[in-house]
Write a protein that holds these residues in place. Sequence first.
Motif, PDB file in Angstrom:
ATOM      1  N   ALA A  25     -21.286  -7.720  16.553  1.00 40.68           N
ATOM      2  CA  ALA A  25     -22.254  -8.052  17.598  1.00 40.68           C
ATOM      3  C   ALA A  25     -22.535  -6.835  18.465  1.00 40.68           C
ATOM      4  CB  ALA A  25     -21.738  -9.210  18.440  1.00 40.68           C
ATOM      5  N   SER A  26     -21.516  -6.064  18.724  1.00 42.40           N
ATOM      6  CA  SER A  26     -21.678  -4.861  19.524  1.00 42.40           C
ATOM      7  C   SER A  26     -22.584  -3.864  18.803  1.00 42.40           C
ATOM      8  CB  SER A  26     -20.314  -4.238  19.801  1.00 42.40           C
ATOM      9  OG  SER A  26     -20.451  -3.014  20.454  1.00 42.40           O
ATOM     10  N   ASP A  27     -22.427  -3.749  17.492  1.00 45.28           N
ATOM     11  CA  ASP A  27     -23.258  -2.844  16.699  1.00 45.28           C
ATOM     12  C   ASP A  27     -24.711  -3.305  16.707  1.00 45.28           C
ATOM     13  OD1 ASP A  27     -23.622  -0.590  14.974  1.00 45.28           O
ATOM     14  OD2 ASP A  27     -23.786  -1.995  13.290  1.00 45.28           O
ATOM     15  N   ALA A  28     -24.920  -4.607  16.576  1.00 43.88           N
ATOM     16  CA  ALA A  28     -26.279  -5.139  16.607  1.00 43.88           C
ATOM     17  C   ALA A  28     -26.913  -4.900  17.978  1.00 43.88           C
ATOM     18  CB  ALA A  28     -26.269  -6.628  16.274  1.00 43.88           C
ATOM     19  N   GLN A  29     -26.153  -5.099  19.032  1.00 37.37           N
ATOM     20  CA  GLN A  29     -26.651  -4.845  20.387  1.00 37.37           C
ATOM     21  C   GLN A  29     -27.004  -3.373  20.553  1.00 37.37           C
ATOM     22  OE1 GLN A  29     -27.381  -6.960  22.773  1.00 37.37           O
ATOM     23  NE2 GLN A  29     -27.890  -5.428  24.303  1.00 37.37           N
ATOM     24  N   CYS A  30     -26.182  -2.508  20.021  1.00 39.52           N
ATOM     25  CA  CYS A  30     -26.437  -1.071  20.108  1.00 39.52           C
ATOM     26  C   CYS A  30     -27.734  -0.709  19.387  1.00 39.52           C
ATOM     27  CB  CYS A  30     -25.259  -0.301  19.512  1.00 39.52           C
ATOM     28  SG  CYS A  30     -25.413   1.483  19.634  1.00 39.52           S
ATOM     29  N   GLN A  31     -27.975  -1.313  18.224  1.00 42.59           N
ATOM     30  CA  GLN A  31     -29.207  -1.050  17.484  1.00 42.59           C
ATOM     31  C   GLN A  31     -30.428  -1.551  18.251  1.00 42.59           C
ATOM     32  OE1 GLN A  31     -28.596  -2.784  13.639  1.00 42.59           O
ATOM     33  NE2 GLN A  31     -27.249  -1.129  12.940  1.00 42.59           N
ATOM     34  N   ARG A  32     -30.319  -2.719  18.881  1.00 40.95           N
ATOM     35  CA  ARG A  32     -31.434  -3.230  19.684  1.00 40.95           C
ATOM     36  C   ARG A  32     -31.709  -2.310  20.870  1.00 40.95           C
ATOM     37  NH1 ARG A  32     -28.910  -8.176  18.576  1.00 40.95           N
ATOM     38  NH2 ARG A  32     -27.894  -8.210  20.607  1.00 40.95           N
ATOM     39  N   GLU A  33     -30.655  -1.860  21.521  1.00 40.96           N
ATOM     40  CA  GLU A  33     -30.828  -0.963  22.670  1.00 40.96           C
ATOM     41  C   GLU A  33     -31.431   0.371  22.236  1.00 40.96           C
ATOM     42  OE1 GLU A  33     -30.439  -1.660  25.847  1.00 40.96           O
ATOM     43  OE2 GLU A  33     -29.783  -3.696  25.407  1.00 40.96           O
ATOM     44  N   GLN A  34     -31.043   0.864  21.067  1.00 42.98           N
ATOM     45  CA  GLN A  34     -31.591   2.126  20.557  1.00 42.98           C
ATOM     46  C   GLN A  34     -33.076   1.962  20.255  1.00 42.98           C
ATOM     47  OE1 GLN A  34     -29.912   5.097  20.344  1.00 42.98           O
ATOM     48  NE2 GLN A  34     -31.897   5.972  19.870  1.00 42.98           N
ATOM     49  N   ALA A  35     -33.464   0.826  19.666  1.00 44.95           N
ATOM     50  CA  ALA A  35     -34.879   0.565  19.382  1.00 44.95           C
ATOM     51  C   ALA A  35     -35.677   0.483  20.681  1.00 44.95           C
ATOM     52  CB  ALA A  35     -35.025  -0.712  18.572  1.00 44.95           C
ATOM     53  N   ALA A  36     -35.119  -0.182  21.694  1.00 44.01           N
ATOM     54  CA  ALA A  36     -35.797  -0.279  22.987  1.00 44.01           C
ATOM     55  C   ALA A  36     -35.938   1.096  23.632  1.00 44.01           C
ATOM     56  CB  ALA A  36     -35.034  -1.225  23.917  1.00 44.01           C
ATOM     57  N   LEU A  37     -34.904   1.913  23.520  1.00 44.19           N
ATOM     58  CA  LEU A  37     -34.955   3.265  24.067  1.00 44.19           C
ATOM     59  C   LEU A  37     -36.025   4.095  23.358  1.00 44.19           C
ATOM     60  CD1 LEU A  37     -33.805   5.452  25.936  1.00 44.19           C
ATOM     61  CD2 LEU A  37     -32.103   5.932  24.181  1.00 44.19           C
ATOM     62  N   ASN A  38     -36.104   3.964  22.041  1.00 47.72           N
ATOM     63  CA  ASN A  38     -37.124   4.706  21.283  1.00 47.72           C
ATOM     64  C   ASN A  38     -38.527   4.273  21.690  1.00 47.72           C
ATOM     65  OD1 ASN A  38     -35.166   6.142  19.909  1.00 47.72           O
ATOM     66  ND2 ASN A  38     -35.175   4.789  18.138  1.00 47.72           N
TER      67      ASN A  38
END
Length: 74
Positions: A25-38
Motif C-alpha cells: 500500500a505504501s508503494d502504491a501511495q508513493c506511485q500516486r504521489e509521484q504521478a501527482a508531482l509530475n
Amino acid sequence: MGFSRRHRFYFVLVALWLTGPALAASDAQCQREQAALNQWREGNERLEQHLEHLDAALAGEPVAPAALTDALGA
C-alpha cells in the motif's frame, strides 16, 4: 529459556506476512504521489511558458498569436 531457531524463523515469516500489505500500500501511495508531482511540474512549466509570453507581449516584443491566445486563455 530462549526461542529456538524455528520459533525465530516463524516469527520472521509472520512479521513479513503482516507487513507485506502495508508495504504494498505504501508503494502504491508513493506511485500516486509521484504521478501527482509530475502533473504539478508539467502544469508549472506550462504556466511559466505562459508568463514568458505575456511578459514578452507587455515588453512590446512580437509574440505568436497562438502563444498569446493560449497564455491569455490559461
